[in-house]
Design an enzyme around this catalytic site. Structure first.
Site, PDB file in Angstrom:
ATOM      1  N   ARG A  25      27.833  12.029  -8.784  1.00 35.80           N
ATOM      2  CA  ARG A  25      28.558  13.033  -9.608  1.00 35.80           C
ATOM      3  C   ARG A  25      29.302  13.878  -9.047  1.00 35.80           C
ATOM      4  O   ARG A  25      30.642  14.192  -9.000  1.00 35.80           O
ATOM      5  CB  ARG A  25      27.695  13.549 -10.620  1.00 35.80           C
ATOM      6  CG  ARG A  25      27.051  12.543 -11.501  1.00 35.80           C
ATOM      7  CD  ARG A  25      26.072  13.476 -12.747  1.00 35.80           C
ATOM      8  NE  ARG A  25      26.590  14.288 -13.437  1.00 35.80           N
ATOM      9  CZ  ARG A  25      26.399  15.044 -14.418  1.00 35.80           C
ATOM     10  NH1 ARG A  25      24.682  14.855 -14.574  1.00 35.80           N
ATOM     11  NH2 ARG A  25      26.666  15.562 -15.141  1.00 35.80           N
ATOM     12  N   HIS A  71      30.907   4.266 -16.663  1.00 28.73           N
ATOM     13  CA  HIS A  71      30.310   5.833 -16.535  1.00 28.73           C
ATOM     14  C   HIS A  71      29.461   6.050 -17.911  1.00 28.73           C
ATOM     15  O   HIS A  71      30.305   6.527 -18.540  1.00 28.73           O
ATOM     16  CB  HIS A  71      31.738   6.648 -16.343  1.00 28.73           C
ATOM     17  CG  HIS A  71      31.352   7.987 -15.680  1.00 28.73           C
ATOM     18  ND1 HIS A  71      30.819   8.068 -14.370  1.00 28.73           N
ATOM     19  CD2 HIS A  71      31.332   9.128 -16.284  1.00 28.73           C
ATOM     20  CE1 HIS A  71      30.716   9.284 -14.326  1.00 28.73           C
ATOM     21  NE2 HIS A  71      31.158  10.266 -15.049  1.00 28.73           N
ATOM     22  N   TYR A 115      45.979  11.469 -28.887  1.00 29.20           N
ATOM     23  CA  TYR A 115      47.206  11.649 -28.801  1.00 29.20           C
ATOM     24  C   TYR A 115      48.282  11.395 -27.560  1.00 29.20           C
ATOM     25  O   TYR A 115      49.484  11.090 -27.346  1.00 29.20           O
ATOM     26  CB  TYR A 115      47.672  12.929 -29.104  1.00 29.20           C
ATOM     27  CG  TYR A 115      47.148  13.334 -30.512  1.00 29.20           C
ATOM     28  CD1 TYR A 115      47.639  12.823 -31.694  1.00 29.20           C
ATOM     29  CD2 TYR A 115      46.017  14.459 -30.733  1.00 29.20           C
ATOM     30  CE1 TYR A 115      47.224  13.128 -32.975  1.00 29.20           C
ATOM     31  CE2 TYR A 115      45.624  14.770 -31.887  1.00 29.20           C
ATOM     32  CZ  TYR A 115      46.376  14.162 -33.094  1.00 29.20           C
ATOM     33  OH  TYR A 115      45.527  14.475 -34.242  1.00 29.20           O
TER      34      TYR A 115
END
Length: 817
Positions: A25, A71, A115
């Protein structure tokens, strides 16, 4: 059933968790410079065909593929990573081409993923080039249903190019971005000179290159970072001064340090202006647009731009430190790496990728050459081939017959059977022979790469040069040789006379001495500091801007600041609270203050406490003072520090008490002590009495003791009238104390040519010549120095040295809340 202790299980589980966080990570791989989430984003976009030369896709679709396939974490974490990869102010060379609102340098969040749209940048294609040629190892995804690359076969030294930051368990990484062209040059030099020193690499890689530009002061910190993996550098914003047609100046900030929120910077500047820490600013506005950053600070008439600029660097993040920590995963374990190790790891990765790619291409070419060899044999014997095929009952019979007749392999025979009739034309025959010749050349070239290290280096070198030609951009950050700490604000501040005032409630300010006018003895004075009810001035010092202001507290601590660091205010303004400058404890007050330029070994401080204790210590012990202060003298619970004086080894001191008693003794009687010692007895006090002043004699020009009482009376007395005694005695009468004179306020050594400034609790200030005060005997009460209103009393006085008559006038100013 076997049993284990909970301690062992917790230790094992936590170590596994730590390794997962470090490797999976927070810490990037040294080879491609990517954390797993960034690698998975690029791979998911690659699988979607979301490349730079194709249409944008919704960010939500990319995020969905990443969390659904590779993931197993939250969608917001993945989207935040994708957004950062598209921000030009976060990445030196963005890896994602975003369309829509992807946030701003003001800290505005990006629009929702439904968006915005995204695709890989052109540079990202170089991260995934040759991925299909088995250049890297693949591993199972989280549910073993798919395969994902363990590292990308990047052609770009991304760990240093875009930098990274991350906090794992027990370790962290923080690597600044660099310029691609410089990285390529340094990498190529290391390729050709594997035994070169890190100093040789820094001839090419000059230092970080931040996407927001700014100035980088590297110096020793940058050298340490490149040599050891850890170091610190300073980053400064870029600004310049513009002058309007009316002559007013403006400071314009055009570049800010990396990772600094521009909106927060503007708010901080406004806050400092409001608090008075930055003075001379009339207006502040942010005129930034799509073309770049532009923060405008309009200055008041007469303000010195250089002083305000240095204040901006000092009090805001316009100058900030960047701690470099080049921690990366190498060989499946985290390592602190220097510059050469990082570049060497990248080159080794490129070697492995090219070798594996070459083997893949070689295998493919050999297979194709094998088929072309069979087709060439068939074309050379086309009539017999046709006859064999026509005579065969089935395809298998024809294949077997061809294999036996021409000694072909099964693959070659099948390729002959699959050949179209148009290949029998002369033109197609020539094309086949040309292809075969070309394939043989490729095979020879691939073999040379695998067999010859120099040829392999040449391939790496050519690819690096191509990357530089196609993607390098000019440097944005300017590297500075001069250390910013070498720029001293004192160089820009005149060493002028100033007055430091400190009130009983702790309000401090600095005022030019010229704001006070000289008057005759007995005058009414001029308006002084506007204080709140119950507050009055208790300390009044004349000094200069470049001296150190030493502040000693009632609890025996010492703080050290420059005089010019005290906020300047008008004569009648209240000033800023001392808590804004010093970290005082509860119920701790400033007991005394003094100024000094140098801390020399042969000079001493003489500490005097309320209970009559004294201590002599070398001034050199107080040279180094932390921002949180240092212990100057050990204090008993029922005692307080009242004054500190500078003395020589052969100096004499006079302690004066509030009941008018004094004692004169040699400082030799107090042996030098350590910084935190408590001292020895200076005077034996009578019940109810306490020490109010401690003065030092020895100046041949100042041989008179000037004593002032709270009732506004004062006198001059020859110091010889105070006989020399041994410290610790009860002393002699120094001033006759009556109800009219009030208790003794204090005493100083003067000469007739000196001038004195006296302050009252009614905030009146009078400046007078010492020669205007009568020279009288030791046991007298003196003369009236100032007329005071009912209830007022004298609260402080100080010597004005070498001051002329400025002939000043009333000075108006605003009260500082």
């Amino acid at each position: 059933m076997s049993q284990i202790t909970i301690e062992e299980e917790l230790k094992k589980s936590y170590l596994e968790y730590s390794l997962s966080v470090i490797i999976g990570r927070a810490i990037p791989d040294v080879r491609d410079g990517l954390k797993p989430v960034h690698r998975r984003i690029l791979y998911a976009m690659h699988e979607l065909g979301n490349s730079y030369n194709r249409a944008y896709k919704k960010s939500a679709r990319v995020v969905g593929d990443v969390i659904g396939k590779y993931h197993p974490h939250g969608d917001s974490a993945v989207y935040d990573a994708l957004v950062r990869m598209a921000q030009e102010f976060s990445m030196r060379d963005p890896l994602v081409d975003g369309q829509g609102n992807f946030g701003s340098i003001d800290g505005d969040a990006a629009a929702a993923m439904r968006y915005t749209e995204a695709r890989m940048s052109k540079l990202s294609s170089e991260f995934l080039a040759d991925l299909e040629k088995k250049t890297v190892d693949f591993r199972d995804n989280y549910d073993n249903s798919l395969q994902e690359p363990s590292v990308l076969p990047t052609k770009v030294p991304n760990l240093l190019l875009n930098g990274t930051s991350g906090i794992a368990v027990g370790m962290a990484t923080n690597i600044p971005p660099h310029n691609l062209g410089e990285l390529i040059d340094g990498t190529a030099h290391l390729l050709d000179n594997p035994d070169c020193e890190i100093a040789d690499l820094t001839d090419f890689i000059k230092g970080p290159d931040f996407p927001t530009g700014a100035l980088c002061f590297g110096g020793q910190g940058l050298r340490e970072a490149y040599e050891t993996g850890r170091g610190s550098i300073k980053i400064r914003g870029v600004l310049h001064v513009e002058e309007s047609k009316t002559g007013r100046q403006s400071i314009v900030i055009t570049e800010i340090p990396y990772a600094l929120n521009k909106s927060n910077l503007v708010e901080k500047i406004a806050q400092l202006v409001g608090e008075g820490k930055i003075e001379g600013v009339s207006d502040l506005r942010d005129e930034s647009d799509r073309k770049g950053i532009r923060i405008v600070i309009d200055l008041k008439k007469g303000a010195i731009a250089d002083i305000i600029i240095n204040s901006l660097y000092k009090f805001t993040q316009l100058e900030s430190s960047f701690g470099i920590n080049m921690m990366a995963v190498s060989g499946n374990r985290p390592m602190l790496m220097n510059l050469k190790q990082v570049l060497s790891a990248f080159l080794e990765h490129r070697r492995e990728v090219i070798i594996r790619r070459t083997r893949f291409d070689l295998d493919k070419c050999e297979k194709r050459a094998h088929i072309l060899e069979g087709l060439r044999i068939a074309l050379d014997n086309i009539d017999e081939v046709v006859r064999i095929i026509r005579a065969s009952r089935s395809g298998d019979d024809a294949r077997i017959a061809l294999m036996e007749r021409f000694e072909l392999s099964k693959v070659q025979a099948q390729a002959i059977l699959d050949m179209r009739l148009q290949r029998l034309t002369n033109l197609e025959h020539e094309k086949l022979l040309e292809e075969y010749a070309e394939i043989l050349k490729k095979i020879e070239y691939f073999n040379s790469i695998l067999a010859n290290e120099e040829v392999l280096k040449g391939v790496i070198r050519d690819e690096l040069a191509e990357i530089k030609e196609n993607y390098s951009t000019p440097r944005k950050t300017v590297l500075m040789d001069q250390n910013p700490d070498d720029i001293d604000i004192e160089d820009l501040i005149p060493d002028e006379d100033a007055v430091i005032t400190l009130s009983r409630r702790g309000y401090i300010k600095r005022t030019p001495l010229s704001n006070y006018q000289k008057q005759k003895r007995g005058g009414k004075g001029i308006a002084g500091v506007q204080t709140k009810d119950g507050d009055f001035i208790r300390t009044f010092l004349t000094t200069t801007n470049h001296q150190f202001l030493l502040l000693f507290t009632s609890k025996g601590k010492m703080f050290k600041i420059k005089v010019h660091q005290v906020p300047e205010a008008s004569r009648i303004a209240r000033g800023a609270h001392i808590a804004n400058l010093l970290p005082l404890e509860k119920d701790e007050t400033i007991a005394t203050a003094m100024t000094m330029r140098e801390f020399e070994e042969e000079r001493f401080f003489l500490f005097v406490t309320k209970n009559g204790m004294i201590k002599r210590s070398s001034i050199a012990l107080y040279r180094n003072c932390r921002q949180s202060g240092i212990r100057a003298v050990a204090m008993r619970d029922d005692d307080q520090l009242i004054t500190v004086q500078e003395v020589q080894a052969d100096s004499e001191a006079v302690l004066v008490t509030k009941d008018g008693t004094s004692i004169r003794f040699s400082c030799h009687d107090a042996r030098p002590m350590g910084r935190v010692a408590s001292g020895v007895k200076g005077i034996a006090l009578r019940p109810g009495d306490e020490v109010v002043s401690g003065v030092v004699t020895g100046d041949p020009e100042r041989v008179q003791l000037f004593t002032v009482s709270q009732g506004g009376y004062g006198k001059r007395t020859e110091i010889d009238q105070h006989r020399l005694q041994t410290r610790g005695g009860k002393g002699i009468i120094s001033m006759r104390v009556t109800a009219k004179t009030g208790k003794v306020l204090g005493a100083i050594m003067v000469s007739p040519e000196d001038e004195v400034v006296l302050l009252t609790s009614g905030n009146k200030i009078i400046r007078m010549g010492v020669k205007d005060v009568s020279l009288v005997g030791r046991a007298t009460q003196g003369v009236r120095l100032v007329r005071m209103d009912d209830g007022d009393f004298a609260v402080g006085f100080d010597l004005v040295q070498d001051a002329g008559d400025e002939g000043g006038s009333e000075f108006e100013g605003e009260e500082i809340e």
